[in-house]
Scaffold this motif. Structure first.
Motif, PDB file in Angstrom:
ATOM      1  N   PRO A 187       0.733  -0.712   0.196  1.00 34.45           N
ATOM      2  CA  PRO A 187       0.218   0.100  -0.016  1.00 34.45           C
ATOM      3  C   PRO A 187       0.784   1.601  -0.119  1.00 34.45           C
ATOM      4  O   PRO A 187       2.047   0.959   0.217  1.00 34.45           O
ATOM      5  CB  PRO A 187      -0.712   0.192   0.974  1.00 34.45           C
ATOM      6  N   LYS A 188       0.611   1.984  -0.987  1.00 34.17           N
ATOM      7  CA  LYS A 188       1.235   3.999  -0.841  1.00 34.17           C
ATOM      8  C   LYS A 188       0.658   4.782   0.121  1.00 34.17           C
ATOM      9  O   LYS A 188      -1.136   4.483   0.114  1.00 34.17           O
ATOM     10  CB  LYS A 188       1.013   4.002  -2.197  1.00 34.17           C
ATOM     11  N   GLY A 189       0.786   5.562   0.581  1.00 37.45           N
ATOM     12  CA  GLY A 189       0.565   6.525   1.390  1.00 37.45           C
ATOM     13  C   GLY A 189       0.592   7.901   0.649  1.00 37.45           C
ATOM     14  O   GLY A 189       1.154   9.031  -0.150  1.00 37.45           O
ATOM     15  N   TRP A 195     -12.939   5.755  -9.609  1.00 33.92           N
ATOM     16  CA  TRP A 195     -12.035   6.520  -9.582  1.00 33.92           C
ATOM     17  C   TRP A 195     -10.383   5.659  -8.394  1.00 33.92           C
ATOM     18  O   TRP A 195     -10.746   4.556  -8.356  1.00 33.92           O
ATOM     19  CB  TRP A 195     -12.533   7.187  -8.115  1.00 33.92           C
ATOM     20  N   MET A 196     -10.004   6.653  -7.968  1.00 32.26           N
ATOM     21  CA  MET A 196      -9.034   5.901  -7.219  1.00 32.26           C
ATOM     22  C   MET A 196      -8.777   6.857  -5.857  1.00 32.26           C
ATOM     23  O   MET A 196      -8.754   7.087  -5.458  1.00 32.26           O
ATOM     24  CB  MET A 196      -7.809   4.909  -7.890  1.00 32.26           C
ATOM     25  N   THR A 197      -7.638   5.576  -4.380  1.00 32.74           N
ATOM     26  CA  THR A 197      -7.119   6.478  -3.320  1.00 32.74           C
ATOM     27  C   THR A 197      -6.642   7.603  -3.885  1.00 32.74           C
ATOM     28  O   THR A 197      -6.485   8.954  -4.050  1.00 32.74           O
ATOM     29  CB  THR A 197      -6.557   5.879  -2.781  1.00 32.74           C
ATOM     30  N   GLU A 198      -5.213   7.418  -5.018  1.00 37.63           N
ATOM     31  CA  GLU A 198      -4.930   8.923  -5.706  1.00 37.63           C
ATOM     32  C   GLU A 198      -5.908  10.092  -6.723  1.00 37.63           C
ATOM     33  O   GLU A 198      -5.172  10.972  -6.780  1.00 37.63           O
ATOM     34  CB  GLU A 198      -3.256   7.982  -6.852  1.00 37.63           C
ATOM     35  N   THR A 199      -6.609   9.373  -6.672  1.00 39.15           N
ATOM     36  CA  THR A 199      -7.567  10.848  -7.828  1.00 39.15           C
ATOM     37  C   THR A 199      -8.680  11.332  -6.403  1.00 39.15           C
ATOM     38  O   THR A 199      -9.055  12.565  -7.591  1.00 39.15           O
ATOM     39  CB  THR A 199      -9.006   9.874  -8.637  1.00 39.15           C
ATOM     40  N   GLY A 202      -8.919  -4.394 -16.392  1.00 46.45           N
ATOM     41  CA  GLY A 202      -8.416  -5.209 -15.594  1.00 46.45           C
ATOM     42  C   GLY A 202      -7.497  -4.337 -15.037  1.00 46.45           C
ATOM     43  O   GLY A 202      -7.400  -2.884 -15.795  1.00 46.45           O
ATOM     44  N   ARG A 203      -6.415  -4.568 -14.025  1.00 47.31           N
ATOM     45  CA  ARG A 203      -5.526  -3.810 -13.632  1.00 47.31           C
ATOM     46  C   ARG A 203      -4.079  -4.615 -15.369  1.00 47.31           C
ATOM     47  O   ARG A 203      -4.840  -5.229 -15.814  1.00 47.31           O
ATOM     48  CB  ARG A 203      -5.211  -4.666 -12.718  1.00 47.31           C
ATOM     49  N   ILE A 204      -3.487  -3.270 -15.499  1.00 49.36           N
ATOM     50  CA  ILE A 204      -2.996  -3.492 -16.400  1.00 49.36           C
ATOM     51  C   ILE A 204      -1.289  -4.376 -16.719  1.00 49.36           C
ATOM     52  O   ILE A 204      -1.778  -5.243 -17.287  1.00 49.36           O
ATOM     53  CB  ILE A 204      -1.439  -1.954 -16.772  1.00 49.36           C
TER      54      ILE A 204
HETATM   55 MG    MG Z   1      -4.258   1.498  -7.362  1.00 50.13          MG
END
Ligand code: MG
Ligand code: ATP
Length: 574
Positions: free
Chosen positions: A223-225, A359-363, A456-458
């Motif tokens: 996981p990324k912060g 959408w994503m955590t990052e967005t 899918g995920r890349i």
């Molecule tokens: Mg992700």
């Protein structure tokens, strides 16, 4: 609300065909949305002020903001109550020297105190870090260490999972519901709250100051912060209006825990920035209890996830018949691809089209959505919102024509875009490696109407006999079979074909795992989808490995299959 603002909303809400949509897009600008906020005139920014205090100052303090329930509590709080309680906690934090920019984490089950704490953290300009209650020792330690958290709010039950001796930055631990604390460094939350003043001088910030750190779900790796800033509120507010379709008298329920981004962006900010009554349910998933929550609170707008809808579908329509769900006006989904079968079932079972949102955590907020008034194509995640430009690009950043599978990318920036990956600038740069674009890591295609279709995920896209196959398509066909509850599909290396498709399948109750059933499922996909997409191998599993936010972990399936290390499992379900 300003007139310009009303106009902006009308153009977006009432669009119902592609022509209007294009017009709404061309007329749209974020500046018009920004005029809603008090900081547009004052220059003084604070999320908690806009989401809570402002309603009190403008005479809406008596309106119910939070309807909380779990097995042992049932409580209601007005905007004025939330304003006071969060001011109290802000004062408590200041008393212990916590200040603007400090990271303060919350590690506890959903409860009213969780929400008071989070808002209190924001009032003093600190950065909130919500952690899902089910995390074990190492997961908690990694996140607190990575973020350099100075304070933590938790419960007595979870204290044992906090390795205090290994966390030198962590100075203060507030214990909720634990009575007086004798241990140094432990503070009695309830006593401090009772003694604190219920008004506060809010910390005024800029739009670029910190708001939250969210660790991603861990579906594809460690996981990324993800660090978000105050500016995100523009998009939380706007999408609350046009995608959630929130109106004055709505009762809104988002089922996500604040430990995941959906639980803050859409479990806290979007509803309260829009001044709407927000339902929070503690405790675990249960079809009965969930339907009771809708019935009892007369929920009108409901936001959940494919895994929950699939389980509700599995629970059978008899369960629905026992409840009055007629209050529902609008239903949405996020987190994973929403199988067309589930959309069709929702229409039949609830009389509601389940609106998929991507959408994503990052967005930080929704980007590609199905929203009210727009024709839905089941299986598509919808179209980019006005103000958002999305495209399918190749690995050099060239835009691809309709129906080509490629990288789903968004033109950067947008208001709620992450500001950094905490402690990992190289990772941050990777998302922006192709000039002008944010590269999502998801694979998709666009059709000629501008609808986007998730594949899918890349890294999960399968290459079989020269064909590129998205696992989602195969999984969606699989769950159409009456015996299949859930399916996860991976590519398995194969000497002649490059990869073959392997499906892991969890059966619905009452079905037996037999070779005949395997054969039948194989033929079902072969005839319903295509021969090259049919899984040559099917393995039945009691359960599929999932993240705690309910996503199927294909990398774990792949690791099992290939006898590889499974990697970071901090977010996996028991
Ligand atoms: Mg992700
Ligand atoms: P990690 O980044 O740690 O691997 P994660 O990507 O699952 O985990 P999140 O940010 O919670 O973490 O999830 C975002 C991802 O979820 C998206 O990149 C996408 O793959 C998937 N997703 C979210 N909404 C949808 C949707 N409507 N349709 C298809 N996929 C979706």
């Amino acid at each position: 609300m300003s007139q310009a603002h009303n106009e902006m909303l009308q153009t977006v809400v009432s669009e119902s065909n592609l022509g209007d949509y294009m017009e709404a897009r061309s007329r749209f600008d974020w500046e018009t949305v920004e005029r809603h906020f008090t900081w547009h005139a004052s220059g003084k920014v604070n999320m908690a002020h806009e989401a809570i205090d402002r309603h009190v100052l403008e005479g809406r303090g008596g309106k119910t903001a939070l309807l909380y329930s779990d097995a042992s509590r049932e409580e209601a709080y007005t905007f004025a109550d939330l304003s006071e309680q969060s001011s109290r906690f802000g004062n408590v934090l200041r008393k212990y020297g916590v200040a603007k920019g400090d990271r303060v984490f919350i590690f506890m089950p959903r409860s009213p105190e969780l929400y008071f704490s989070l808002l209190g953290i924001l009032k003093i300009g600190a950065v909130a870090g919500p952690l899902f209650e089910a995390f074990m020792e190492t997961a908690v330690k990694d996140r607190l260490e990575d973020s350099g958290a100075v304070a933590l709010v938790t419960t007595p039950e979870l204290l044992g999972r906090i390795k205090r001796s290994e966390l030198p930055d962590l100075k203060h631990i507030f214990v909720v519901g634990g009575g007086p604390q004798s241990d140094a460094g432990l503070i009695d939350f309830d006593a401090e709250m009772a003694a604190a003043a219920d008004d506060i001088e809010v910390e005024w910030l800029t739009r670029e100051d910190g708001l939250l750190i969210h660790y991603t779900s861990g579906s594809t790796g460690k996981p990324k912060g993800v660090y978000h800033v105050q500016n995100a509120m523009i998009q939380h507010y706007y999408t609350g209006k046009v995608v959630l379709d929130l109106r004055e008298n709505d009762v809104y329920w988002c089922t996500a825990d604040p430990g995941w981004v959906t639980g803050t962006s859409y479990g806290i900010f979007a509803p309260w920035l829009n001044g709407v009554t927000n339902v929070i349910r503690g405790g675990r998933f249960s079809p009965q209890d969930w339907y009771s929550t809708i019935e009892k609170n007369k929920v009108s707008v409901w936001y959940s996830a494919p895994t929950a809808f699939r389980m509700l579908m599995g629970a059978g329509d008899e369960t629905i018949a026992k409840h009055d769900l007629s209050s529902l006006r609008h239903v949405m989904s996020v987190g994973e691809p929403l199988n067309p079968e589930v959309v069709r079932w929702g229409w039949k079972a609830y009389g509601q089209r389940i609106h998929d949102t991507w959408w994503m955590t990052e967005t930080g907020a929704q980007l590609i959505c199905n929203y009210p008034g727009m024709p839905i194509k089941p299986g598509s995640m919808g179209r980019p919102l006005p103000g958002i430009e999305a495209a399918i690009i190749d690995d050099r950043g060239q835009e691809l024509p309709p129906y080509s599978m490629g990288n789903l990318a968004i033109r950067a920036p947008w208001p709620s875009m992450m500001a950094k990956i905490w402690n990992n600038p190289a990772k941050y740069e990777e998302y922006f490696r192709l000039t002008g674009w944010y590269v999502s890591g998801d694979s998709a295609y666009m059709d000629e109407d501008g609808y986007f279709w998730f594949q899918g995920r890349i890294d999960d896209v399968i290459n079989s006999s020269g064909e590129r196959i998205g696992p989602f398509e195969v999984e969606s066909k699989l769950v159409e079979h009456p015996a299949v509850a859930e399916a996860g599909v991976i590519g398995k290396p194969d000497v002649t074909r490059g990869e073959i498709i392997k499906a892991f399948v969890a059966l619905r109750e009452g079905y037996e795992a037999t070779p005949e059933l395997k054969e039948e499922i194989y033929r079902f996909v072969k005839e319903g989808l295509s021969a090259h997409a049919a899984p040559r191998e099917i393995e039945f599993k009691e359960k599929l490995p999932k993240t705690r936010s309910g996503k199927i972990m294909r990398r774990v399936l792949k690791a099992w299959e290939l006898d590889l290390p499974t990697g970071d499992l901090s977010t996996i379900e028991d």
